[in-house]
Design a protein around this motif. Sequence first.
Motif, PDB file in Angstrom:
ATOM      1  N   SER A   1      -4.893  -3.306  -2.300  1.00 32.56           N
ATOM      2  CA  SER A   1      -5.306  -2.806  -1.398  1.00 32.56           C
ATOM      3  C   SER A   1      -4.514  -2.865   0.132  1.00 32.56           C
ATOM      4  O   SER A   1      -3.132  -3.648  -0.431  1.00 32.56           O
ATOM      5  CB  SER A   1      -6.651  -4.136  -0.612  1.00 32.56           C
TER       6      SER A   1
ATOM      7  N   TYR B   1     -13.598 -17.290   3.231  1.00 28.69           N
ATOM      8  CA  TYR B   1     -14.834 -17.120   2.763  1.00 28.69           C
ATOM      9  C   TYR B   1     -15.613 -17.871   3.440  1.00 28.69           C
ATOM     10  O   TYR B   1     -16.039 -18.668   2.512  1.00 28.69           O
ATOM     11  CB  TYR B   1     -14.839 -15.732   2.174  1.00 28.69           C
TER      12      TYR B   1
ATOM     13  N   GLY C   1      -6.443   2.245   2.449  1.00 28.50           N
ATOM     14  CA  GLY C   1      -5.739   2.544   1.063  1.00 28.50           C
ATOM     15  C   GLY C   1      -5.314   1.604  -0.234  1.00 28.50           C
ATOM     16  O   GLY C   1      -5.790   0.079   0.198  1.00 28.50           O
TER      17      GLY C   1
ATOM     18  N   ALA D   1      -5.549  -8.159  -4.064  1.00 28.02           N
ATOM     19  CA  ALA D   1      -5.403  -7.155  -2.615  1.00 28.02           C
ATOM     20  C   ALA D   1      -4.726  -8.414  -1.510  1.00 28.02           C
ATOM     21  O   ALA D   1      -4.448  -7.777  -0.697  1.00 28.02           O
ATOM     22  CB  ALA D   1      -6.108  -6.916  -1.758  1.00 28.02           C
ATOM     23  N   GLN D   2      -4.785  -9.772  -2.698  1.00 30.01           N
ATOM     24  CA  GLN D   2      -3.631 -10.416  -1.055  1.00 30.01           C
ATOM     25  C   GLN D   2      -2.229 -11.089  -1.996  1.00 30.01           C
ATOM     26  O   GLN D   2      -2.029 -12.661  -1.380  1.00 30.01           O
ATOM     27  CB  GLN D   2      -4.436 -11.484  -1.302  1.00 30.01           C
TER      28      GLN D   2
ATOM     29  N   ALA E   1     -15.842  -7.545  -1.425  1.00 30.21           N
ATOM     30  CA  ALA E   1     -15.113  -6.281  -2.829  1.00 30.21           C
ATOM     31  C   ALA E   1     -14.587  -6.934  -3.857  1.00 30.21           C
ATOM     32  O   ALA E   1     -15.468  -5.835  -4.820  1.00 30.21           O
ATOM     33  CB  ALA E   1     -14.047  -6.111  -1.722  1.00 30.21           C
TER      34      ALA E   1
ATOM     35  N   VAL F   1      -8.467 -12.920  -9.132  1.00 28.45           N
ATOM     36  CA  VAL F   1      -8.442 -12.903  -8.013  1.00 28.45           C
ATOM     37  C   VAL F   1      -6.891 -14.037  -7.899  1.00 28.45           C
ATOM     38  O   VAL F   1      -7.114 -15.216  -8.264  1.00 28.45           O
ATOM     39  CB  VAL F   1      -9.308 -13.259  -7.145  1.00 28.45           C
TER      40      VAL F   1
ATOM     41  N   TYR G   1      -5.697  -2.828   3.197  1.00 26.01           N
ATOM     42  CA  TYR G   1      -6.220  -2.857   4.325  1.00 26.01           C
ATOM     43  C   TYR G   1      -5.166  -2.905   5.463  1.00 26.01           C
ATOM     44  O   TYR G   1      -4.774  -4.033   5.380  1.00 26.01           O
ATOM     45  CB  TYR G   1      -7.206  -3.619   3.911  1.00 26.01           C
TER      46      TYR G   1
ATOM     47  N   SER H   1      -8.558   2.764  -1.208  1.00 27.01           N
ATOM     48  CA  SER H   1      -9.049   1.881  -1.601  1.00 27.01           C
ATOM     49  C   SER H   1      -9.016   0.522  -2.169  1.00 27.01           C
ATOM     50  O   SER H   1      -8.610   1.130  -3.166  1.00 27.01           O
ATOM     51  CB  SER H   1     -10.389   1.119  -0.642  1.00 27.01           C
ATOM     52  N   GLY H   2      -9.183  -0.683  -1.873  1.00 23.35           N
ATOM     53  CA  GLY H   2      -8.384  -2.371  -2.501  1.00 23.35           C
ATOM     54  C   GLY H   2      -9.942  -1.615  -3.480  1.00 23.35           C
ATOM     55  O   GLY H   2      -9.986  -1.923  -5.002  1.00 23.35           O
TER      56      GLY H   2
END
Length: 370
Positions: free
Chosen positions: A184, A313, A197, A162-163, A87, A134, A186, A58-59
């Motif tokens: 990630s 978020y 993953g 991840a993004q 996360a 990030v 996802y 996963s991430g």
Amino acid sequence: MIPQSNPKAGYLAHKEEIDVAIRRVLDSGWYILGQEVSAFEQEFASVVGNKWAIGVASGTDALELALRALGISAGDKVITVSHTAVATVAALGRIGATPLFVDIDPCRYTLAPESLEALLSTREGREARALIVVHLYGQMADMGAVMPIARRAGLAVIEDCAQAHGATLDGVGAGCWGDLGCFSFYPTKNLAALGDGGAIVGADASLANKIKLLREYGWQERYVSTEFGINSRLDEMQAAILRVRLKHLEADNNCRRAIAKSYDEALEKSALAIPRRSPGAYHVFHQYVIKALNREKLRAQLKANGIATLVHYPFAVHQQPAYANPCFQPVPLPHTEAVVKQILSLPIFPELSRQDRETIVSTLSLFDSN
Ligand SMILES: *Cc1c(COP(=O)(O)O)cnc(C)c1O
């Protein structure tokens, strides 16, 4: 309802190829760490533009293993942003490291270099050993400014990508700026598995060796553990699916960029703040995030017109009960705290139909007139 993201549409768009890949793995009789994972690791490293890639579960695991490979352990201080998926910070919790939060740029939503400098002038900041940057929503943080500051302070640098699959800055890919890059897969990400993953990318061969040990019980060879490793493996099925999806990543990112462009045009004259692009950045629009002073009203109006939205978020990490420790914020986070009340993520995924896009654009254009 037009969904905000649509993993099933991503599967259906490549169903035949994916079904063939899954059957190939089923028939092979080999389900963990085999040819599909090795092939995907090579193909992914080449797309990202780094020397190697290692598949993990996963991430979040990717971040944990990257931190551990860089020698970060319990009690160490690690700088990151509070405006991110929880996360990012959960990975620090797993190894018992302490997060130190810095503020973001209010228009690009990524780490603000001046806030990093402010933190590094505090006692806590000077004790930090690493930095997790990030690349939020699909656009890279200002690495041209961040890297020299981090290097001067002797910080190890991990990129949370991840993004940001396929994003670049000045032609250099996300995951190629710091010591290690973490991805990630996802199901809603730009490069998506149909399950969990993740992957770590890098250039240093000794770090690669360390991460390979850590992802499987610390095994130097089978049954001989030379590290306290964990079990975090990308499985053959997900790797085979990811190999299919990877071939379409660039086209998928182009679809996202085209949708973003049509939203830009619809909102050009409105009071809503559209995503600001950084010079030299190739934005892959994992999310298209606008800022609205009257967000709830806009959200309700979109919903009434059958358009789902999300907030990425609604609370910053330091506002979550588990992370509300004053020690985590030696510097103020005014922009982080302001944007959570205004941001709104519009539907964006490569398979969004022309008709749905037009519905969204016309609903957005109406909003300003009332
Ligand atoms: C999705 C995401 C993660 C975590 O990835 P998982 O695969 O869900 O563990 C980490 N950081 C960011 C910024 C993310 O968007």
